[in-house]
Design a protein around this motif. Structure first.
Motif, short mmCIF file in Angstrom:
data_model
loop_
_atom_site.label_atom_id
_atom_site.label_comp_id
_atom_site.label_asym_id
_atom_site.label_seq_id
_atom_site.Cartn_x
_atom_site.Cartn_y
_atom_site.Cartn_z
N PRO A 170 0.69 -1.12 -0.19
CA PRO A 170 -0.33 0.31 0.33
C PRO A 170 0.58 1.45 -0.10
O PRO A 170 1.96 1.08 0.62
CB PRO A 170 -0.60 -0.03 1.18
CG PRO A 170 -1.28 -1.70 1.47
CD PRO A 170 1.03 -2.01 1.06
N PRO A 171 0.26 2.38 -0.64
CA PRO A 171 1.46 3.65 -0.84
C PRO A 171 1.70 4.10 0.71
O PRO A 171 3.07 4.17 1.15
CB PRO A 171 0.27 5.10 -0.95
CG PRO A 171 -0.97 3.44 -1.90
CD PRO A 171 -1.26 2.42 -0.85
N ARG A 172 0.79 3.64 2.30
CA ARG A 172 1.26 3.96 3.06
C ARG A 172 2.79 3.88 3.55
O ARG A 172 3.71 3.83 4.39
CB ARG A 172 0.39 3.71 4.15
CG ARG A 172 0.58 4.34 6.08
CD ARG A 172 0.13 4.02 6.52
NE ARG A 172 -0.38 3.78 7.83
CZ ARG A 172 -0.29 4.22 9.20
NH1 ARG A 172 -1.85 5.36 8.50
NH2 ARG A 172 -0.24 4.15 9.95
N ASP A 173 2.91 2.08 3.44
CA ASP A 173 3.77 1.09 3.55
C ASP A 173 5.02 2.19 2.61
O ASP A 173 6.47 2.11 3.21
CB ASP A 173 3.41 -0.03 3.04
CG ASP A 173 2.44 -0.69 4.33
OD1 ASP A 173 2.28 0.12 5.31
OD2 ASP A 173 2.15 -1.98 4.21
N GLU A 174 5.19 2.05 1.30
CA GLU A 174 6.00 2.40 0.41
C GLU A 174 6.17 4.06 1.12
O GLU A 174 7.87 4.27 0.71
CB GLU A 174 5.42 2.64 -0.96
CG GLU A 174 5.14 2.28 -2.08
CD GLU A 174 6.40 0.47 -1.94
OE1 GLU A 174 7.77 2.07 -2.59
OE2 GLU A 174 6.54 -0.59 -1.72
N SER A 188 -6.37 10.84 -3.00
CA SER A 188 -5.58 10.08 -1.97
C SER A 188 -3.99 10.17 -1.40
O SER A 188 -4.30 9.93 -0.57
CB SER A 188 -5.86 9.04 -3.28
OG SER A 188 -6.92 8.48 -3.68
N THR A 189 -3.66 11.21 -2.54
CA THR A 189 -2.50 11.85 -2.31
C THR A 189 -2.19 12.32 -1.13
O THR A 189 -1.75 12.69 -0.47
CB THR A 189 -1.35 12.06 -2.92
OG1 THR A 189 -1.65 11.09 -4.51
CG2 THR A 189 0.03 12.86 -3.08
N ASP A 213 -2.34 13.54 4.85
CA ASP A 213 -2.52 14.03 6.40
C ASP A 213 -2.95 12.62 7.03
O ASP A 213 -2.56 12.67 7.86
CB ASP A 213 -4.40 14.48 5.45
CG ASP A 213 -5.15 14.65 6.59
OD1 ASP A 213 -4.94 15.13 7.25
OD2 ASP A 213 -6.74 14.72 6.62
N GLU A 214 -3.10 11.34 7.00
CA GLU A 214 -3.23 10.01 7.55
C GLU A 214 -1.72 10.12 7.81
O GLU A 214 -1.49 10.17 9.08
CB GLU A 214 -3.26 9.01 6.65
CG GLU A 214 -3.40 7.95 7.59
CD GLU A 214 -3.82 6.55 7.19
OE1 GLU A 214 -3.19 5.51 6.46
OE2 GLU A 214 -4.34 7.40 6.03
N LEU A 215 -0.52 10.19 7.62
CA LEU A 215 0.40 10.06 8.22
C LEU A 215 1.27 11.03 9.20
O LEU A 215 1.63 10.86 10.40
CB LEU A 215 1.56 10.78 6.60
CG LEU A 215 1.58 9.19 5.62
CD1 LEU A 215 2.75 8.94 4.41
CD2 LEU A 215 2.14 8.01 6.42
N ARG A 254 -1.58 21.44 10.77
CA ARG A 254 -1.83 20.33 10.22
C ARG A 254 -2.34 20.84 8.37
O ARG A 254 -2.39 20.72 7.75
CB ARG A 254 -2.17 18.39 10.25
CG ARG A 254 -1.69 18.15 9.30
CD ARG A 254 -2.63 16.53 10.56
NE ARG A 254 -4.06 16.32 9.90
CZ ARG A 254 -5.32 16.01 11.30
NH1 ARG A 254 -4.60 16.17 12.15
NH2 ARG A 254 -5.79 16.26 10.77
N SER A 255 -3.90 21.17 8.87
CA SER A 255 -4.90 21.20 7.93
C SER A 255 -4.62 23.05 7.09
O SER A 255 -4.02 22.32 5.73
CB SER A 255 -5.76 21.80 8.62
OG SER A 255 -5.98 23.17 9.61
#
Length: 132
Positions: free
Chosen positions: A11-15, A49-50, A55-57, A82-83
């Motif tokens: 998944p992109p998060r892991d990459e 999605s990017t 945001d998630e990270l 963050r926002s």
């Protein structure tokens, strides 16, 4: 071969976590991780999605958002919320997507100690799995 240099799909998060173990991660690499995971997706979807991934990270405390404006082009975290940081990224990345020389290097992610605690075991497992 994935952008992190390991064979196979993640998944992109892991990459991005794996990339963070090596160096600061530019916006372009986060974008590419998302595009590679969802080939054929609409560009607007990939961009959202990017932004969601960044945001998630950041929200999970895995990366700090900033740029390379420090002495000797060193990473400096942004002092914005963050926002506000995400809005800055959106302005450069989404609104200025036709100018990749601008947005590709607009912001960088710096792996935190918490992020390294998640990424290092993942890298260790991948290295063991690729040993002869």
């Amino acid at each position: 071969m994935s952008i992190s240099g390991f064979p196979g799909f993640r998944p992109p998060r892991d990459e991005v976590l794996l990339l963070g173990l090596v160096d600061w991660v530019p916006l372009e690499r986060v974008h590419q991780a998302v595009v590679d995971a969802h080939p054929g997706s609409a560009l607007s979807s990939s961009r959202e999605s990017t932004l969601d991934l960044i945001d998630e990270l950041a929200r999970d405390g895995l990366f700090d958002i900033g740029d390379l404006t420090g002495a000797n082009a060193r990473f400096i975290p942004w002092s914005t919320s963050r926002s506000e940081s995400l809005q800055r990224i959106r302005n450069a990345y989404v609104d200025g997507f036709d100018d990749p020389d601008q947005w590709s290097w607009f912001c960088w992610l710096d792996l935190t100690a918490h992020g390294a605690l998640l990424a290092q075991p993942m890298e260790d497992r991948l290295r063991r799995s690729t040993e002869p």
